[in-house]
Design an enzyme around this catalytic site. Structure first.
Site, PDB file in Angstrom:
ATOM      1  N   SER A 160       0.801  -1.233   0.000  1.00 23.62           N
ATOM      2  CA  SER A 160       0.000   0.000   0.000  1.00 23.62           C
ATOM      3  C   SER A 160       0.828   1.274   0.000  1.00 23.62           C
ATOM      4  O   SER A 160       1.633   1.481   0.906  1.00 23.62           O
ATOM      5  CB  SER A 160      -0.835   0.054   1.284  1.00 23.62           C
ATOM      6  OG  SER A 160      -2.133  -0.293   1.055  1.00 23.62           O
TER       7      SER A 160
ATOM      8  N   HIS B 210      -3.703  -0.017  -5.980  1.00 21.21           N
ATOM      9  CA  HIS B 210      -2.772  -1.129  -6.202  1.00 21.21           C
ATOM     10  C   HIS B 210      -2.759  -1.428  -7.694  1.00 21.21           C
ATOM     11  O   HIS B 210      -3.729  -1.971  -8.216  1.00 21.21           O
ATOM     12  CB  HIS B 210      -3.236  -2.401  -5.480  1.00 21.21           C
ATOM     13  CG  HIS B 210      -3.208  -2.312  -3.990  1.00 21.21           C
ATOM     14  ND1 HIS B 210      -2.125  -2.724  -3.246  1.00 21.21           N
ATOM     15  CD2 HIS B 210      -4.122  -1.860  -3.108  1.00 21.21           C
ATOM     16  CE1 HIS B 210      -2.388  -2.524  -1.965  1.00 21.21           C
ATOM     17  NE2 HIS B 210      -3.592  -2.002  -1.852  1.00 21.21           N
TER      18      HIS B 210
ATOM     19  N   HIS C  67      -4.731  -9.770  -2.080  1.00 19.23           N
ATOM     20  CA  HIS C  67      -5.138  -9.894  -0.676  1.00 19.23           C
ATOM     21  C   HIS C  67      -6.251 -10.922  -0.539  1.00 19.23           C
ATOM     22  O   HIS C  67      -7.096 -11.056  -1.418  1.00 19.23           O
ATOM     23  CB  HIS C  67      -5.653  -8.544  -0.161  1.00 19.23           C
ATOM     24  CG  HIS C  67      -4.662  -7.430  -0.274  1.00 19.23           C
ATOM     25  ND1 HIS C  67      -4.517  -6.695  -1.428  1.00 19.23           N
ATOM     26  CD2 HIS C  67      -3.758  -6.945   0.611  1.00 19.23           C
ATOM     27  CE1 HIS C  67      -3.565  -5.787  -1.237  1.00 19.23           C
ATOM     28  NE2 HIS C  67      -3.087  -5.920  -0.019  1.00 19.23           N
TER      29      HIS C  67
ATOM     30  N   TYR D 207      -8.743 -10.657   1.342  1.00 13.36           N
ATOM     31  CA  TYR D 207     -10.062  -9.995   1.437  1.00 13.36           C
ATOM     32  C   TYR D 207     -10.664  -9.688   0.068  1.00 13.36           C
ATOM     33  O   TYR D 207     -11.863  -9.426  -0.042  1.00 13.36           O
ATOM     34  CB  TYR D 207      -9.993  -8.715   2.293  1.00 13.36           C
ATOM     35  CG  TYR D 207      -9.086  -7.621   1.760  1.00 13.36           C
ATOM     36  CD1 TYR D 207      -9.431  -6.852   0.646  1.00 13.36           C
ATOM     37  CD2 TYR D 207      -7.871  -7.357   2.387  1.00 13.36           C
ATOM     38  CE1 TYR D 207      -8.603  -5.859   0.172  1.00 13.36           C
ATOM     39  CE2 TYR D 207      -7.027  -6.359   1.921  1.00 13.36           C
ATOM     40  CZ  TYR D 207      -7.402  -5.621   0.821  1.00 13.36           C
ATOM     41  OH  TYR D 207      -6.563  -4.640   0.343  1.00 13.36           O
ATOM     42  N   GLU D 208      -9.829  -9.735  -0.969  1.00 12.35           N
ATOM     43  CA  GLU D 208     -10.372  -9.499  -2.314  1.00 12.35           C
ATOM     44  C   GLU D 208     -11.204 -10.685  -2.784  1.00 12.35           C
ATOM     45  O   GLU D 208     -11.911 -10.585  -3.783  1.00 12.35           O
ATOM     46  CB  GLU D 208      -9.228  -9.246  -3.309  1.00 12.35           C
ATOM     47  CG  GLU D 208      -8.489  -7.949  -3.054  1.00 12.35           C
ATOM     48  CD  GLU D 208      -7.296  -7.775  -3.972  1.00 12.35           C
ATOM     49  OE1 GLU D 208      -7.500  -7.387  -5.141  1.00 12.35           O
ATOM     50  OE2 GLU D 208      -6.158  -8.030  -3.536  1.00 12.35           O
TER      51      GLU D 208
ATOM     52  N   ALA E 253       1.558  -1.558   4.677  1.00  8.38           N
ATOM     53  CA  ALA E 253       1.045  -0.540   5.588  1.00  8.38           C
ATOM     54  C   ALA E 253       0.424  -1.286   6.755  1.00  8.38           C
ATOM     55  O   ALA E 253      -0.234  -2.306   6.552  1.00  8.38           O
ATOM     56  CB  ALA E 253      -0.005   0.293   4.875  1.00  8.38           C
TER      57      ALA E 253
ATOM     58  N   MET F 169      -3.179  -6.659   6.696  1.00  5.30           N
ATOM     59  CA  MET F 169      -4.004  -7.646   5.993  1.00  5.30           C
ATOM     60  C   MET F 169      -3.234  -8.377   4.890  1.00  5.30           C
ATOM     61  O   MET F 169      -3.835  -8.909   3.960  1.00  5.30           O
ATOM     62  CB  MET F 169      -5.231  -6.950   5.383  1.00  5.30           C
ATOM     63  CG  MET F 169      -6.054  -6.157   6.379  1.00  5.30           C
ATOM     64  SD  MET F 169      -7.327  -5.211   5.541  1.00  5.30           S
ATOM     65  CE  MET F 169      -7.820  -4.061   6.848  1.00  5.30           C
ATOM     66  N   SER F 170      -1.906  -8.364   4.994  1.00  2.00           N
ATOM     67  CA  SER F 170      -1.126  -9.009   3.923  1.00  2.00           C
ATOM     68  C   SER F 170       0.085  -9.713   4.512  1.00  2.00           C
ATOM     69  O   SER F 170       0.076 -10.110   5.674  1.00  2.00           O
ATOM     70  CB  SER F 170      -0.680  -7.935   2.925  1.00  2.00           C
ATOM     71  OG  SER F 170       0.237  -7.043   3.537  1.00  2.00           O
TER      72      SER F 170
ATOM     73  N   ASN G  34      -1.293   4.194  11.039  1.00  2.00           N
ATOM     74  CA  ASN G  34      -2.278   4.665  12.012  1.00  2.00           C
ATOM     75  C   ASN G  34      -1.922   4.067  13.365  1.00  2.00           C
ATOM     76  O   ASN G  34      -1.473   2.931  13.441  1.00  2.00           O
ATOM     77  CB  ASN G  34      -3.692   4.262  11.587  1.00  2.00           C
ATOM     78  CG  ASN G  34      -3.817   2.783  11.289  1.00  2.00           C
ATOM     79  OD1 ASN G  34      -3.250   2.271  10.322  1.00  2.00           O
ATOM     80  ND2 ASN G  34      -4.537   2.092  12.136  1.00  2.00           N
TER      81      ASN G  34
ATOM     82  N   HIS H 170      -8.821   4.393   5.059  1.00  2.08           N
ATOM     83  CA  HIS H 170      -7.981   3.873   3.969  1.00  2.08           C
ATOM     84  C   HIS H 170      -7.188   4.974   3.271  1.00  2.08           C
ATOM     85  O   HIS H 170      -6.011   4.799   2.954  1.00  2.08           O
ATOM     86  CB  HIS H 170      -8.853   3.116   2.959  1.00  2.08           C
ATOM     87  CG  HIS H 170      -8.072   2.501   1.825  1.00  2.08           C
ATOM     88  ND1 HIS H 170      -7.060   1.579   2.042  1.00  2.08           N
ATOM     89  CD2 HIS H 170      -8.136   2.671   0.483  1.00  2.08           C
ATOM     90  CE1 HIS H 170      -6.545   1.209   0.860  1.00  2.08           C
ATOM     91  NE2 HIS H 170      -7.177   1.867  -0.096  1.00  2.08           N
TER      92      HIS H 170
END
Ligand code: HPA
Length: 270
Positions: A28, A59, A81, A83-84, A111, A209-210, A233, A245
Site C-alpha cells: 500500500s 494497487h 489480498h 479480502y479481495e 502498511a 491484511m497481507s 495509524n 484507507h
C-alpha cells in the site's frame, strides 16, 4: 497447481533472461519504489498466464524486471489480498512463480496499524516475527514437495542476517527503525478498539491484511525474507479510533522515499 506455475514461469522466461537476485513486493502506497529502479521490462499481471488480477484502488498490477541497488530484481507492483476474495493459493501464487524463477531473497513491504503504544504514524517497523490470524493457511492441501517440506519451520522466518543489514544501513541513513511482531488478519474491516487491545495482549506490535501468507509460502521454498511495515495509524489512542484507507495510503506515500532508500541500501549490501 504445478502445471499452472510452470505455465507462468515459461511465459516469463520468454520475456526475461538470466537470474534475479531478489524480488520485492510493494505494499500500500509504496509503489513509488519503481521510480527509483531501472526498469528493463514491465509485464502487466493480466498478460501472465494464471496470475490473479488486483482489484483494490491504489494497487496497480505489474511485474517489473530491472536493476535496483546494483542487483537484478523482480518487483511486484501490486499484490493480492485474501479480502479481495482469492483463495490463499491464489494470493500466494506469484510467490511460487518467483521461487520457480530462482529468486533467493524476498523483500515485502506493507502498511500496518501500530499496535505497540510506542509506535507512531510514519514509523518504519522491521518485522521480526509474525502471528498468523488468517482463517485459511496458504500451504493447506497437497504439499508441493518440489518447493519444500510438508511441515516447514517458521523460526527465523524474517532473516536475522537481513535485519542486521537493515539496522546498519538505517544508522548510516540517519533513520530510526522500530522492530516488532506483525499480526496478519483477513480484513477488510479495520479492527475494533477491543480487537486492537487484544492484538496488544497477544504480543503484536503492528497489524495488517497481507504479508503473512506470502512469507509462509516463500519460507516453504527456502527463500530468505525481509519484511517492513509503515505504521499508518496508531491504534493506541484512548479515544475512539477510526482507521481510514485514504489516510493509510497518504502516510504510505509520505514514508515511501525513506523506505525506498533503505531497501536500496539493504539490497546493495546484502
Ligand atoms: N488494521 C489492519 N490493517 C491495516 C491497518 C489497521 O489498523 N492499518 C493499515 N493496514
Amino acid at each position: 497447481m504445478l502445471r499452472k506455475i510452470e505455465e507462468s514461469v515459461n511465459y516469463l522466461r520468454t520475456l526475461l533472461n538470466g537470474e534475479y537476485d531478489a524480488a520485492i513486493i510493494l505494499g500500500s502506497g509504496l509503489g513509488g519504489l519503481v521510480n527509483a529502479m531501472d526498469v528493463e521490462c514491465k509485464i502487466p499481471y493480466s498478460e501472465i498466464p494464471n496470475f490473479p488480477l488486483s482489484t483494490v484502488k491504489g494497487h496497480s498490477g505489474n511485474l517489473l524486471a530491472g536493476t535496483f541497488g546494483g542487483k537484478r530484481v523482480l518487483v511486484m507492483q501490486g499484490r493480492f489480498h485474501f479480502y479481495e476474495g482469492y483463495p490463499m493459493q491464489q494470493v500466494t501464487f506469484p510467490v511460487r512463480v518467483l521461487a520457480k524463477m530462482g529468486v533467493k531473497t524476498l523483500f515485502v513491504s506493507n502498511a500496518a496499524g501500530g499496535v505497540n503504544k510506542g509506535y507512531f504514524v510514519g514509523d518504519m517497523m522491521v518485522i521480526t516475527d509474525h502471528i498468523n490470524l488468517f482463517p485459511e493457511h496458504p500451504l493447506r492441501g497437497k504439499n508441493l514437495d518440489e518447493f519444500g517440506e510438508r511441515f516447514p519451520t517458521m523460526v527465523d522466518a524474517y532473516s536475522p542476517r537481513l535485519r542486521l543489514i537493515a539496522t546498519e544501513q538505517a544508522a548510516k541513513l540517519g533513520y530510526t527503525l522500530r522492530y516488532g511482531v506483525y499480526a496478519g488478519l483477513q480484513g477488510p474491516s479495520y479492527e475494533t478498539p477491543a480487537e486492537y487491545h487484544w492484538l496488544r495482549v497477544i504480543g503484536a506490535d503492528a497489524v495488517g491484511m497481507s504479508t503473512v501468507p506470502e512469507i509462509i509460502v516463500a519460507r516453504h521454498s527456502g527463500i530468505e525474507c525481509f519484511g517492513i511495515s509503515v505504521i499508518t495509524n496508531s491504534t493506541a489512542s484512548p479515544k475512539l479510533i477510526r482507521t481510514d484507507h485514504a489516510e493509510v495510503q497518504n502516510v504510505g506515500d509520505e514514508v515511501q522515499p525513506k523506505m525506498t532508500a533503505l531497501i536500496k541500501a539493504i539490497i546493495s549490501n546484502m
